[in-house]
Structure formats: C-alpha cells, structure tokens
Scaffold this motif. Structure first.
Motif, PDB file in Angstrom:
ATOM      1  N   ASP A  38      45.543  37.092  37.496  1.00  0.00           N
ATOM      2  CA  ASP A  38      46.073  36.324  38.609  1.00  0.00           C
ATOM      3  C   ASP A  38      45.329  36.717  39.880  1.00  0.00           C
ATOM      4  OD1 ASP A  38      47.967  35.885  40.996  1.00  0.00           O
ATOM      5  OD2 ASP A  38      48.991  34.785  39.387  1.00  0.00           O
ATOM      6  N   GLU A  39      44.789  35.724  40.569  1.00  0.00           N
ATOM      7  CA  GLU A  39      43.923  36.006  41.715  1.00  0.00           C
ATOM      8  C   GLU A  39      44.673  36.546  42.924  1.00  0.00           C
ATOM      9  OE1 GLU A  39      42.133  32.224  42.206  1.00  0.00           O
ATOM     10  OE2 GLU A  39      43.774  31.386  43.365  1.00  0.00           O
ATOM     11  N   ARG A  40      46.011  36.465  42.897  1.00  0.00           N
ATOM     12  CA  ARG A  40      46.787  36.971  44.028  1.00  0.00           C
ATOM     13  C   ARG A  40      47.086  38.455  43.915  1.00  0.00           C
ATOM     14  NH1 ARG A  40      50.939  32.183  42.870  1.00  0.00           N
ATOM     15  NH2 ARG A  40      50.304  32.915  40.810  1.00  0.00           N
ATOM     16  N   ASP A  41      47.431  38.922  42.692  1.00  0.00           N
ATOM     17  CA  ASP A  41      47.845  40.321  42.559  1.00  0.00           C
ATOM     18  C   ASP A  41      47.181  41.053  41.396  1.00  0.00           C
ATOM     19  OD1 ASP A  41      49.143  39.399  40.275  1.00  0.00           O
ATOM     20  OD2 ASP A  41      51.115  39.348  41.223  1.00  0.00           O
ATOM     21  N   GLY A  42      46.387  40.348  40.581  1.00  0.00           N
ATOM     22  CA  GLY A  42      45.610  41.001  39.546  1.00  0.00           C
ATOM     23  C   GLY A  42      46.305  41.210  38.221  1.00  0.00           C
ATOM     24  N   HIS A  43      47.537  40.697  38.029  1.00  0.00           N
ATOM     25  CA  HIS A  43      48.167  40.891  36.724  1.00  0.00           C
ATOM     26  C   HIS A  43      47.541  39.965  35.689  1.00  0.00           C
ATOM     27  CE1 HIS A  43      50.660  37.274  37.683  1.00  0.00           C
ATOM     28  NE2 HIS A  43      50.736  37.163  36.362  1.00  0.00           N
ATOM     29  N   VAL A  44      47.498  40.415  34.434  1.00  0.00           N
ATOM     30  CA  VAL A  44      46.922  39.625  33.344  1.00  0.00           C
ATOM     31  C   VAL A  44      47.943  38.584  32.912  1.00  0.00           C
ATOM     32  CG1 VAL A  44      46.016  39.675  30.995  1.00  0.00           C
ATOM     33  CG2 VAL A  44      45.480  41.533  32.576  1.00  0.00           C
ATOM     34  N   TYR A  45      47.599  37.307  33.059  1.00  0.00           N
ATOM     35  CA  TYR A  45      48.531  36.249  32.699  1.00  0.00           C
ATOM     36  C   TYR A  45      48.244  35.656  31.324  1.00  0.00           C
ATOM     37  CZ  TYR A  45      44.893  32.969  34.352  1.00  0.00           C
ATOM     38  OH  TYR A  45      43.726  32.276  34.544  1.00  0.00           O
ATOM     39  N   ASP A  46      47.141  36.040  30.698  1.00  0.00           N
ATOM     40  CA  ASP A  46      46.817  35.609  29.337  1.00  0.00           C
ATOM     41  C   ASP A  46      45.955  36.700  28.727  1.00  0.00           C
ATOM     42  OD1 ASP A  46      45.867  34.518  26.996  1.00  0.00           O
ATOM     43  OD2 ASP A  46      44.961  32.754  27.902  1.00  0.00           O
ATOM     44  N   SER A  47      46.550  37.493  27.850  1.00  0.00           N
ATOM     45  CA  SER A  47      45.823  38.629  27.284  1.00  0.00           C
ATOM     46  C   SER A  47      45.116  38.299  25.976  1.00  0.00           C
ATOM     47  CB  SER A  47      46.797  39.790  27.034  1.00  0.00           C
ATOM     48  OG  SER A  47      47.780  39.411  26.067  1.00  0.00           O
ATOM     49  N   GLN A  48      45.257  37.078  25.484  1.00  0.00           N
ATOM     50  CA  GLN A  48      44.777  36.752  24.157  1.00  0.00           C
ATOM     51  C   GLN A  48      43.512  35.905  24.132  1.00  0.00           C
ATOM     52  OE1 GLN A  48      46.180  38.259  21.744  1.00  0.00           O
ATOM     53  NE2 GLN A  48      45.436  37.248  19.878  1.00  0.00           N
ATOM     54  N   THR A  49      43.395  34.948  25.057  1.00  0.00           N
ATOM     55  CA  THR A  49      42.277  34.010  25.033  1.00  0.00           C
ATOM     56  C   THR A  49      40.975  34.710  25.397  1.00  0.00           C
ATOM     57  OG1 THR A  49      43.750  32.203  25.652  1.00  0.00           O
ATOM     58  CG2 THR A  49      41.392  31.841  25.967  1.00  0.00           C
ATOM     59  N   ARG A  50      39.934  34.397  24.637  1.00  0.00           N
ATOM     60  CA  ARG A  50      38.599  34.909  24.929  1.00  0.00           C
ATOM     61  C   ARG A  50      37.657  33.714  25.048  1.00  0.00           C
ATOM     62  NH1 ARG A  50      41.472  38.466  25.531  1.00  0.00           N
ATOM     63  NH2 ARG A  50      41.422  40.605  24.748  1.00  0.00           N
ATOM     64  N   HIS A  51      37.113  33.516  26.235  1.00  0.00           N
ATOM     65  CA  HIS A  51      36.187  32.417  26.508  1.00  0.00           C
ATOM     66  C   HIS A  51      34.780  32.984  26.545  1.00  0.00           C
ATOM     67  CE1 HIS A  51      34.364  28.913  28.321  1.00  0.00           C
ATOM     68  NE2 HIS A  51      35.515  28.272  28.311  1.00  0.00           N
ATOM     69  N   LEU A  52      33.854  32.317  25.876  1.00  0.00           N
ATOM     70  CA  LEU A  52      32.474  32.800  25.808  1.00  0.00           C
ATOM     71  C   LEU A  52      31.895  33.063  27.185  1.00  0.00           C
ATOM     72  CD1 LEU A  52      29.853  33.394  24.226  1.00  0.00           C
ATOM     73  CD2 LEU A  52      29.371  30.932  24.266  1.00  0.00           C
ATOM     74  N   VAL A  53      32.119  32.149  28.124  1.00  0.00           N
ATOM     75  CA  VAL A  53      31.538  32.303  29.453  1.00  0.00           C
ATOM     76  C   VAL A  53      32.144  33.506  30.167  1.00  0.00           C
ATOM     77  CG1 VAL A  53      31.242  31.209  31.701  1.00  0.00           C
ATOM     78  CG2 VAL A  53      30.973  29.861  29.613  1.00  0.00           C
ATOM     79  N   ALA A  54      33.463  33.688  30.038  1.00  0.00           N
ATOM     80  CA  ALA A  54      34.110  34.829  30.684  1.00  0.00           C
ATOM     81  C   ALA A  54      33.610  36.146  30.100  1.00  0.00           C
ATOM     82  CB  ALA A  54      35.623  34.722  30.536  1.00  0.00           C
ATOM     83  N   THR A  55      33.455  36.201  28.780  1.00  0.00           N
ATOM     84  CA  THR A  55      32.945  37.423  28.153  1.00  0.00           C
ATOM     85  C   THR A  55      31.538  37.733  28.647  1.00  0.00           C
ATOM     86  OG1 THR A  55      34.278  37.046  26.159  1.00  0.00           O
ATOM     87  CG2 THR A  55      32.405  38.543  25.964  1.00  0.00           C
ATOM     88  N   ALA A  56      30.673  36.721  28.635  1.00  0.00           N
ATOM     89  CA  ALA A  56      29.292  36.938  29.064  1.00  0.00           C
ATOM     90  C   ALA A  56      29.223  37.314  30.540  1.00  0.00           C
ATOM     91  CB  ALA A  56      28.466  35.684  28.792  1.00  0.00           C
ATOM     92  N   ARG A  57      30.021  36.656  31.361  1.00  0.00           N
ATOM     93  CA  ARG A  57      30.015  36.988  32.790  1.00  0.00           C
ATOM     94  C   ARG A  57      30.517  38.403  33.031  1.00  0.00           C
ATOM     95  NH1 ARG A  57      32.160  31.331  35.682  1.00  0.00           N
ATOM     96  NH2 ARG A  57      30.106  30.317  35.729  1.00  0.00           N
ATOM     97  N   GLY A  58      31.504  38.846  32.251  1.00  0.00           N
ATOM     98  CA  GLY A  58      31.973  40.214  32.400  1.00  0.00           C
ATOM     99  C   GLY A  58      30.900  41.226  32.070  1.00  0.00           C
ATOM    100  N   VAL A  59      30.157  40.992  30.977  1.00  0.00           N
ATOM    101  CA  VAL A  59      29.041  41.876  30.634  1.00  0.00           C
ATOM    102  C   VAL A  59      28.012  41.892  31.754  1.00  0.00           C
ATOM    103  CG1 VAL A  59      27.128  42.249  29.015  1.00  0.00           C
ATOM    104  CG2 VAL A  59      29.378  41.544  28.150  1.00  0.00           C
TER     105      VAL A  59
END
Length: 397
Positions: A38-59
């Motif tokens: 969540d962009e306001r306070d940083g809590h994880v609102y979806d702990s299960q979904t893995r998106h290819l772009v998000a994974t690559a951007r994190g790396v």
C-alpha cells in the motif's frame, strides 16, 4: 536551492525508496517479492500474486542498490529475487517467462516482450552488481527476445505471443522502449556491441521512422505492419497497459533513453530527437491550471486522462537531468518537476511515490499502488540524476 540538485539529496531519495520496500517485500514462504505494498503506509495488501514485471523490477532495484553502494541488505534482496525469477517464472518446457503466478503456480503464461525486456534489464543490473547467475539470465532473456520477438524486416520487436509462441498481430511502442532500455543496460554491464547495436536500431527505427506517420509524436499502438492503429482501445481510456492517446510520460522516457544512447553513439540526430521528445512531453502534457503532466492527451494536447501519475514525473525528472548536461535550460524543468512532485506525488512520510492522483491531485480510493511498480521509476531516475549531477560524493547516511 533544490536539494535534489545534489548527489546527497538524491542518494537519500534513492535510499528511501529501497527502505520502503525492504524488508516488507521479501517473502521467504513463497519466494520472490510481495511487491503489492500500500503506497500510503507500506502494508502488504496481496502477499500471493507474483507479476513478472514486478519481480524483474525488484531485482533491478536491489541490484542498483549494490551498484550504488547502498545498504548491505541489497545484495541479499537481489539474490533472493533473481533466484525466484530464474526458476518460478521460467517455463523450461516452452522456454519463456510466465507473466503471472499465484504463489509459484502459473495463472497467465502469455508471453509479453515487455516482460522479457524487464528480465533482461534485471539480469543486466544484477550482472553489474556481481550477483551469481545474472549472466545466465542476460543470455537467456536476450535469446528469447531475439528468437521469438525480433522482426528483422521491421527492425523492431513484436509484442505478445501465446504460451506456445503464436504471435499476436498487435505491435506496441512500450515493449520496444523498454527493450531499448534493457539493451542499453546490457551494454553497460557487458561492453558487448551486439546490445548497443540492437538498442540503436530500435531507437532509430521507432523514434524517427515509425513516428513520421504521426508528425513525430509517439503513438502507442500499431498494426502488424507498424502502421498506427489510431482507434485502438478508444473505448478504454483507462486501460492499465494500453490506453489510447499520446503519453507525455513516454515522450520524456524516450528522451531519457536517447540521452543515454548519445553517451555511446555520436550521431547528431540522437540528441536532437531527445530534445524534441522532451519538449513535446511538456508542451503537450503540462497542466497550466493545476500543474503537473497529464497521463494521456490528444495530438493537440487536449487531455484524455488528466490524472497525474508518479512514474510520469520521475521519468521527466530523469530526462531533464540528463538533458541539462547539454543545455542548462532543462535544469529549470528539473527544478520545476521536483517542486511539483514534492508537493503532490511523493509520500512525505516514507519517500515512495504515489501511483496516481486526480487532475486536482486528490486521491480517489481505492488506490493502493500498482502491482507492477515496486519503486522502479523513482529509483532509476534518482540514480541517473546522481550520475548526471556530479557536484559532491554520493552519501547514504
């Protein structure tokens, strides 16, 4: 004095974005990153979904943290993400990267050039950071891009394929832009001319030849023969990945990439086109009444979606920083964009950036932050500005 004219100020912005996502995004149960914070306070609102772009951007992000002498935990975080990218997202049977996972189970195996470009980018940054396995990922991602998406008769990449590699007819600007970005990063990481040559071809073909059909502006959507499809998604102006209209943010982003290309190639058209595209971004996109850059516009600048997106402004900041090395006038836009962004788009408590606000800079909930943006845009452009504005040593106090 704009504190972001200094490397120390920019280094704090860089660090703040990393700190917002770490350690909250690290998932040791499923693996990879839970990028949906969540962009306001940083809590994880979806702990299960893995998106290819998000994974690559994190790396990419944590690898840049290593390259920039950031926090020590960046190396572990980059290694953690790269291991997940190279195993859970990789479909060894069909030799492509799966788009969407539920935990480690594929839910969408559509092959997107856009996603594979980000894998190449992630591998390149991880290679620069000395992360084990990065070179393998660079070679694998580049091989897929070349074997499956590259169309030599057009000098550009196709956009989308089925899980079994049947190409769709749609062709798109965005995939080629991010392929160009990834190829430039691969060249920086390896010093191998094959990456620079391909980046140059894509940039030349798209920003000079293809755009001649739209008076030099960057249309987003094309037919199989690379003719502008001006009616594409006209009934879906808020489509997540393929909205209709001209995007000022992509004009600024291409200006940034051309400025980077100009560091390696001497052809005069590269910087000339970079200036033209940045000028088009602010001429068409700047909101004189409320400030900031519109999301999408008509060719005359009339807004289609007048919302203000964080990524648009970070890309314009990065572009203006790089262009200011060649023309001081762009430093004024750099300061103006930062002033606007600090007032409206950057979270004052945590330093992350909001995904989207209305034209008047209001939040229309729900607005948790996109599931594919773990800080990649603000982090990248802070890093590029650090490289461009060499007035004092970078510091991560």
């Amino acid at each position: 004095m704009n504190v972001y004219r200094t490397q120390t100020g920019l280094s704090h912005q860089f660090r703040d974005v990393l700190n917002f996502y770490y350690p909250a995004c690290i998932d040791t149960r499923v693996g990879g990153y839970a990028a949906q914070l969540d962009e306001r306070d940083g809590h994880v609102y979806d702990s299960q979904t893995r998106h290819l772009v998000a994974t690559a951007r994190g790396v990419h992000n944590f690898s840049l943290g290593v390259v920039a002498d950031g926090p020590d935990w960046c190396r572990y975080a980059a290694e953690h993400g790269l291991q997940f990218l190279s195993t859970a997202h990789w479909d060894a049977d069909r030799e492509g990267y799966d788009w969407l996972l539920d935990g480690r189970e594929p839910t969408d195996r559509t092959r997107y050039c856009y996603g594979h470009a980000f894998v190449l980018l992630a591998g390149a940054r991880a290679l620069q950071a000395g992360i084990l396995g990065a070179r393998t990922e660079v070679e694998r991602a580049f091989e897929v891009l070349e074997d499956r998406f590259w169309e030599p008769e057009h000098g550009l990449y196709a956009d989308q394929a089925s899980p079994d590699w049947e190409l769709e007819s749609y062709r798109g600007q965005n995939a080629n832009m991010h392929a160009c970005e990834a190829l430039l990063a691969a060249y920086e990481a390896t010093d191998e001319d094959r990456f620079l040559e391909r980046a140059s071809t894509v940039a030349d073909r798209f920003t000079r030849e293809v755009t001649s059909a739209t008076d030099g502006l960057l249309w987003e959507h094309y037919t199989e023969e690379w003719e502008p499809d001006l009616s594409y998604n006209e009934d879906s102006p808020r489509h997540q990945f393929r909205p209709p209209g001209y995007q000022p943010g992509h004009h600024a982003e291409w200006a940034k990439l051309l400025a980077l290309l100009a560091d390696h190639r001497s052809e005069s058209w590269i910087l000339e086109r970079a200036f033209e595209l940045f000028d088009a971004a602010v001429d068409l996109g700047w909101d004189d009444e409320y400030g900031g850059l519109y999301y999408t516009v008509e060719a005359d600048g009339e807004p289609i979606v007048p919302d203000k997106y964080g990524w648009v402004h970070t890309e314009a900041i990065g572009a203006s920083a790089l262009l200011s090395r060649h023309d001081d006038a762009y430093a004024d836009w750099y300061d103006r964009l930062w002033a606007h962004s600090l007032e409206h788009l950057r979270n004052p408590k945590y330093g992350n950036w909001y995904e989207r606000l209305t034209r008047e800079h209001e939040r229309d909930d729900p607005n948790r932050g996109t599931a594919v943006e773990p800080g990649y845009h603000p982090l990248t452009n802070a890093w590029l500005a650090i490289r461009a504005l060499e007035d004092e040593p970078a510091a991560f106090e």
